[in-house]
Each structure stands twice: as C-alpha cells, then as structure tokens.
Design an enzyme around this catalytic site. Sequence first.
Site, PDB file in Angstrom:
ATOM      1  N   LYS A   1      -9.851  -4.773  11.979  1.00  0.00           N
ATOM      2  CA  LYS A   1      -8.697  -4.237  12.712  1.00  0.00           C
ATOM      3  C   LYS A   1      -8.538  -4.947  14.068  1.00  0.00           C
ATOM      4  O   LYS A   1      -7.408  -5.054  14.572  1.00  0.00           O
ATOM      5  CB  LYS A   1      -8.818  -2.714  12.851  1.00  0.00           C
ATOM      6  CG  LYS A   1      -8.614  -1.982  11.520  1.00  0.00           C
ATOM      7  CD  LYS A   1      -7.204  -2.218  10.941  1.00  0.00           C
ATOM      8  CE  LYS A   1      -6.977  -1.532   9.605  1.00  0.00           C
ATOM      9  NZ  LYS A   1      -5.619  -1.729   9.071  1.00  0.00           N
TER      10      LYS A   1
ATOM     11  N   THR B   1      -5.520  11.092   5.058  1.00  0.00           N
ATOM     12  CA  THR B   1      -4.924  10.440   3.871  1.00  0.00           C
ATOM     13  C   THR B   1      -6.061  10.279   2.859  1.00  0.00           C
ATOM     14  O   THR B   1      -7.074  10.958   2.963  1.00  0.00           O
ATOM     15  CB  THR B   1      -4.387   9.041   4.257  1.00  0.00           C
ATOM     16  OG1 THR B   1      -5.498   8.264   4.751  1.00  0.00           O
ATOM     17  CG2 THR B   1      -3.314   9.106   5.325  1.00  0.00           C
TER      18      THR B   1
ATOM     19  N   GLY C   1       0.835  -1.214   0.000  1.00  0.00           N
ATOM     20  CA  GLY C   1       0.000   0.000   0.000  1.00  0.00           C
ATOM     21  C   GLY C   1       0.860   1.251   0.000  1.00  0.00           C
ATOM     22  O   GLY C   1       0.602   2.207   0.738  1.00  0.00           O
TER      23      GLY C   1
ATOM     24  N   GLY D   1      -5.168   6.772  15.331  1.00  0.00           N
ATOM     25  CA  GLY D   1      -6.502   7.354  15.257  1.00  0.00           C
ATOM     26  C   GLY D   1      -6.629   8.030  13.899  1.00  0.00           C
ATOM     27  O   GLY D   1      -6.031   7.571  12.916  1.00  0.00           O
TER      28      GLY D   1
ATOM     29  N   VAL E   1      -6.105   9.830  10.669  1.00  0.00           N
ATOM     30  CA  VAL E   1      -4.974  10.307   9.866  1.00  0.00           C
ATOM     31  C   VAL E   1      -5.542  10.834   8.553  1.00  0.00           C
ATOM     32  O   VAL E   1      -6.318  10.135   7.887  1.00  0.00           O
ATOM     33  CB  VAL E   1      -3.980   9.168   9.514  1.00  0.00           C
ATOM     34  CG1 VAL E   1      -2.676   9.750   8.972  1.00  0.00           C
ATOM     35  CG2 VAL E   1      -3.727   8.243  10.694  1.00  0.00           C
TER      36      VAL E   1
ATOM     37  N   ARG F   1      -1.657  -1.482  -5.864  1.00  0.00           N
ATOM     38  CA  ARG F   1      -2.302  -1.846  -7.136  1.00  0.00           C
ATOM     39  C   ARG F   1      -2.024  -0.822  -8.238  1.00  0.00           C
ATOM     40  O   ARG F   1      -1.911  -1.174  -9.394  1.00  0.00           O
ATOM     41  CB  ARG F   1      -3.814  -1.973  -6.950  1.00  0.00           C
ATOM     42  CG  ARG F   1      -4.227  -3.168  -6.099  1.00  0.00           C
ATOM     43  CD  ARG F   1      -5.654  -3.044  -5.655  1.00  0.00           C
ATOM     44  NE  ARG F   1      -5.853  -1.803  -4.913  1.00  0.00           N
ATOM     45  CZ  ARG F   1      -7.024  -1.346  -4.487  1.00  0.00           C
ATOM     46  NH1 ARG F   1      -8.118  -2.037  -4.725  1.00  0.00           N
ATOM     47  NH2 ARG F   1      -7.104  -0.204  -3.827  1.00  0.00           N
TER      48      ARG F   1
ATOM     49  N   TYR G   1     -15.330  -2.926   9.530  1.00  0.00           N
ATOM     50  CA  TYR G   1     -13.960  -2.385   9.513  1.00  0.00           C
ATOM     51  C   TYR G   1     -13.294  -2.624  10.874  1.00  0.00           C
ATOM     52  O   TYR G   1     -12.145  -3.083  10.949  1.00  0.00           O
ATOM     53  CB  TYR G   1     -13.965  -0.887   9.166  1.00  0.00           C
ATOM     54  CG  TYR G   1     -12.574  -0.286   9.211  1.00  0.00           C
ATOM     55  CD1 TYR G   1     -11.600  -0.658   8.283  1.00  0.00           C
ATOM     56  CD2 TYR G   1     -12.224   0.638  10.199  1.00  0.00           C
ATOM     57  CE1 TYR G   1     -10.307  -0.122   8.338  1.00  0.00           C
ATOM     58  CE2 TYR G   1     -10.935   1.176  10.255  1.00  0.00           C
ATOM     59  CZ  TYR G   1      -9.987   0.786   9.325  1.00  0.00           C
ATOM     60  OH  TYR G   1      -8.714   1.314   9.384  1.00  0.00           O
TER      61      TYR G   1
ATOM     62  N   THR H   1       1.348   3.460  -2.438  1.00  0.00           N
ATOM     63  CA  THR H   1       1.017   4.552  -3.372  1.00  0.00           C
ATOM     64  C   THR H   1       0.374   5.757  -2.704  1.00  0.00           C
ATOM     65  O   THR H   1       0.182   6.787  -3.352  1.00  0.00           O
ATOM     66  CB  THR H   1       0.056   4.039  -4.473  1.00  0.00           C
ATOM     67  OG1 THR H   1      -0.984   3.290  -3.847  1.00  0.00           O
ATOM     68  CG2 THR H   1       0.771   3.203  -5.498  1.00  0.00           C
TER      69      THR H   1
HETATM   70  P1  NDP Z   1      -4.836   5.399   1.889  1.00  0.00           P
HETATM   71  O1  NDP Z   1      -6.139   5.114   1.235  1.00  0.00           O
HETATM   72  O2  NDP Z   1      -4.229   6.733   1.702  1.00  0.00           O
HETATM   73  O3  NDP Z   1      -3.775   4.284   1.463  1.00  0.00           O
HETATM   74  C1  NDP Z   1      -4.123   2.931   1.371  1.00  0.00           C
HETATM   75  C2  NDP Z   1      -3.083   2.192   0.561  1.00  0.00           C
HETATM   76  O4  NDP Z   1      -3.442   0.805   0.506  1.00  0.00           O
HETATM   77  C3  NDP Z   1      -2.984   2.694  -0.857  1.00  0.00           C
HETATM   78  O5  NDP Z   1      -1.630   2.788  -1.217  1.00  0.00           O
HETATM   79  C4  NDP Z   1      -3.671   1.616  -1.683  1.00  0.00           C
HETATM   80  O6  NDP Z   1      -3.026   1.555  -2.941  1.00  0.00           O
HETATM   81  C5  NDP Z   1      -3.375   0.370  -0.847  1.00  0.00           C
HETATM   82  N1  NDP Z   1      -4.338  -0.711  -1.060  1.00  0.00           N
HETATM   83  C6  NDP Z   1      -5.662  -0.717  -0.830  1.00  0.00           C
HETATM   84  N2  NDP Z   1      -6.200  -1.886  -1.199  1.00  0.00           N
HETATM   85  C7  NDP Z   1      -5.178  -2.660  -1.659  1.00  0.00           C
HETATM   86  C8  NDP Z   1      -5.084  -3.962  -2.180  1.00  0.00           C
HETATM   87  N3  NDP Z   1      -6.157  -4.758  -2.319  1.00  0.00           N
HETATM   88  N4  NDP Z   1      -3.871  -4.437  -2.556  1.00  0.00           N
HETATM   89  C9  NDP Z   1      -2.774  -3.661  -2.437  1.00  0.00           C
HETATM   90  N5  NDP Z   1      -2.789  -2.413  -1.947  1.00  0.00           N
HETATM   91  C10 NDP Z   1      -3.980  -1.917  -1.571  1.00  0.00           C
HETATM   92  O7  NDP Z   1      -5.084   5.110   3.439  1.00  0.00           O
HETATM   93  P2  NDP Z   1      -4.100   5.118   4.709  1.00  0.00           P
HETATM   94  O8  NDP Z   1      -2.727   5.445   4.356  1.00  0.00           O
HETATM   95  O9  NDP Z   1      -4.778   5.928   5.734  1.00  0.00           O
HETATM   96  O10 NDP Z   1      -4.229   3.594   5.134  1.00  0.00           O
HETATM   97  C11 NDP Z   1      -3.115   2.755   5.373  1.00  0.00           C
HETATM   98  C12 NDP Z   1      -3.446   1.803   6.495  1.00  0.00           C
HETATM   99  O11 NDP Z   1      -3.656   2.562   7.678  1.00  0.00           O
HETATM  100  C13 NDP Z   1      -4.709   0.974   6.296  1.00  0.00           C
HETATM  101  O12 NDP Z   1      -4.465  -0.328   6.745  1.00  0.00           O
HETATM  102  C14 NDP Z   1      -5.729   1.671   7.176  1.00  0.00           C
HETATM  103  O13 NDP Z   1      -6.727   0.797   7.623  1.00  0.00           O
HETATM  104  C15 NDP Z   1      -4.842   2.119   8.325  1.00  0.00           C
HETATM  105  N6  NDP Z   1      -5.338   3.204   9.160  1.00  0.00           N
HETATM  106  C16 NDP Z   1      -5.698   4.414   8.615  1.00  0.00           C
HETATM  107  C17 NDP Z   1      -6.169   5.418   9.443  1.00  0.00           C
HETATM  108  C18 NDP Z   1      -6.642   6.728   8.911  1.00  0.00           C
HETATM  109  O14 NDP Z   1      -7.362   7.440   9.641  1.00  0.00           O
HETATM  110  N7  NDP Z   1      -6.254   7.137   7.728  1.00  0.00           N
HETATM  111  C19 NDP Z   1      -6.227   5.231  10.902  1.00  0.00           C
HETATM  112  C20 NDP Z   1      -5.841   3.937  11.353  1.00  0.00           C
HETATM  113  C21 NDP Z   1      -5.394   2.983  10.506  1.00  0.00           C
HETATM  114  P3  NDP Z   1      -3.698   1.135  -4.330  1.00  0.00           P
HETATM  115  O15 NDP Z   1      -5.046   1.775  -4.378  1.00  0.00           O
HETATM  116  O16 NDP Z   1      -2.721   1.672  -5.333  1.00  0.00           O
HETATM  117  O17 NDP Z   1      -3.727  -0.348  -4.296  1.00  0.00           O
HETATM  118  C1  8X3 Z   2      -9.046   4.489  10.797  1.00  0.00           C
HETATM  119  C2  8X3 Z   2      -9.512   5.255  11.968  1.00  0.00           C
HETATM  120  O1  8X3 Z   2     -11.475   5.766  13.471  1.00  0.00           O
HETATM  121  O2  8X3 Z   2     -11.826   5.949  11.061  1.00  0.00           O
HETATM  122  O3  8X3 Z   2      -8.671   3.198  11.147  1.00  0.00           O
HETATM  123  O4  8X3 Z   2     -11.657   3.820  12.100  1.00  0.00           O
HETATM  124  S1  8X3 Z   2     -11.188   5.167  12.150  1.00  0.00           S
END
Ligand code: NDP
Ligand code: 8X3
Length: 259
Positions: free
Chosen positions: A164, A195, A16, A191, A193, A41, A160, A18
């Site tokens: 987790k 993105t 992930g 918590g 983020v 992807r 979701y 990208t």
């Molecule tokens: P983004 O959507 O910005 O990034 C998610 C990344 O995961 C992308 O690079 C996407 O790339 C990749 N991805 C998604 N599905 C697939 C797949 N099937 N195969 C390969 N790559 C995949 O989100 P975040 O950076 O926020 O998320 C990263 C992690 O952090 C996740 O596990 C999320 O659950 C976790 N998280 C996020 C929080 C938030 O508030 N943002 C808080 C807590 C946890 P591509 O589309 O190119 O495949």
């Molecule tokens: C991402 C944080 O609180 O949206 O894991 O589930 S929340």
Amino acid sequence: MKAKPVITKPIVLITGATSGIGRASAIRFAKEGYRLILTARRAVTLKKLGSYLENQYKTSCYTYPLDVRKLTDIRAFMETLPAEWHQIGVLVNNAGLAAGLDPVQEGSTDDWDQMIDTNIKGMLYMTRLVAPGMIERRKGHIINIGSIAGKEVYPKGAVYCATKHAVEALTKGMRQDLVPYGIKVSSVCPGAVETEFSLVRFKGDEERADKVYDGFTPLQAEDVASVIHYIVSRPAHVNIQDVLIMPAAQASATIINRQ
Ligand code: NDP
Ligand code: 8X3
C-alpha cells in the site's frame, strides 16, 4: 445565451467488483446513472451483480471475469472490449487483499507473492493498458484504493503495508506522468472497513475475522464508495488528490477505541 454543453457521464471501470468497496462502488455509480465495466475473478458473482444493476438501476453493465495478476487476461479483456465500451473515463483500481498477518521472519512467501502481484503489479497492469486510451482522448480519471497501511506500518503487516506504500508512490508517479494529458489521478485510503477483507486475510477463519471489528463501528463499504463517487463527480478543473477516511473510533493504524 450560450447553450450549455451536454455532459455525458463517463464509463467507469471497477476492478474487484464482486465484494466490499468495489461492489458498493458499482452500486453507487449505477444509482447515479453511470455505465459500468465490472471485473473480478468470481465469474458467476460478477455476472449476477451486472444483471442486478441493469435491472435495478436501468444502466448498462459490461462484466468480464479477470485476474489482475494476469497480464494476458487483461490484454484479452481490452482486445475484446466491444466498441461502445472503448471510451473508459474512470478506472477504479480497487482489487486487492491482505494475506496473512505474520512477522516477516515467519511470513508465507506465497502470501507475499499474492499481495505484491495483486496490489502492486495488478494495479500497474490495469493502468498500463487503460491509460493510453485516456491519453488519446485527453481525458480520464484514475482512482487507486490505498489504505492507512500505505501511510503507516503496523506489526506483522510489513508486506501488506509495503504494497500500500507502493500504491501511494505509484499514485504520485502516475499523477506526474499523466498530468500533461489532462488525466486526474487520485487515491482513497481507508482505515478499517468491514468487508470480506479480514475473512480473506485470515483465509476463511470467521471468528478471527469478526474480532477485527469487535467493540467499535468500522467503516462500511458504502462510506468509501460515496467518497469515490464524490471525487469522480467534481468539476473538470478540480482533482481531489488523496483522501484518508477512517472510522471515528480509529486514530491510527493501531489505535482503535474499542468499548
Ligand atoms: P474484499 O475482499 O471485500 O474485496 C476485494 C475484491 O478484490 C473482491 O471483489 C475480489 O474479487 C477482488 N480481487 C482480489 N484479488 C483479485 C485478483 N487477483 N484479480 C481480480 N480481482 C481480485 O475487500 P475490500 O473491499 O475491503 O478491498 C478492496 C480494496 O480496499 C483492496 O485494495 C484493499 O486493500 C483496500 N482496503 C481495504 C480496507 C479494509 O479494511 N477492508 C482498508 C483499506 C484499504 P474476486 O475474489 O472475485 O476476484
Ligand atoms: C486495510 C486496513 O489497517 O487492516 O488496508 O491494514 S488495515
């Protein structure tokens, strides 16, 4: 006086890469001089990131587009990995998403499949194929990206949150199974983020996604990346098992001090 052993930095594999936390982690590790294997992807975005990091930070990057839900993709990736990239030292299981925000009785089963297949099975598949090499070398570190959603459950987020919570359980289980081989397993649980996470959750609805971060300062992906780097760069005898990192304005999954 004994000469100090030369410690080379491990190869870091990030899923992930990208966007968001994965991308910020790739940048952070590149800055610190680590060699990187980056996957996700979106092939074009991935390739561009790899070239940018190589040019900007003079490090080496191997990029490979893959979907963590597809075991055959991951097998092909591992089987075609050039010899100089075989010794993966750090696996950051970051690829993941939330799809939708609905009560269970109204949820989309396609959304559920996507979350379960990516967040749980994808993480397991990657670990299953990468861990044996670490076991052989008696060295390695796996960092799973969990969430506050793995520690609490909030309304309309049951599936979701369940994925987790599974990451939380699997992290503990992996640690137990891998500790005899000297492999560290950690989790980083953020918590809110800012993105692409909410844009993905709300399927491109920018207005709805922006509202998630209204009235407070959320974490930035770089905040999480610096924690991941900190965990990886501890001395060999130290393992930081779990970090819960929250915006200062967020007290729990549902309590956010919005101004
Ligand atoms: P983004 O959507 O910005 O990034 C998610 C990344 O995961 C992308 O690079 C996407 O790339 C990749 N991805 C998604 N599905 C697939 C797949 N099937 N195969 C390969 N790559 C995949 O989100 P975040 O950076 O926020 O998320 C990263 C992690 O952090 C996740 O596990 C999320 O659950 C976790 N998280 C996020 C929080 C938030 O508030 N943002 C808080 C807590 C946890 P591509 O589309 O190119 O495949
Ligand atoms: C991402 C944080 O609180 O949206 O894991 O589930 S929340």
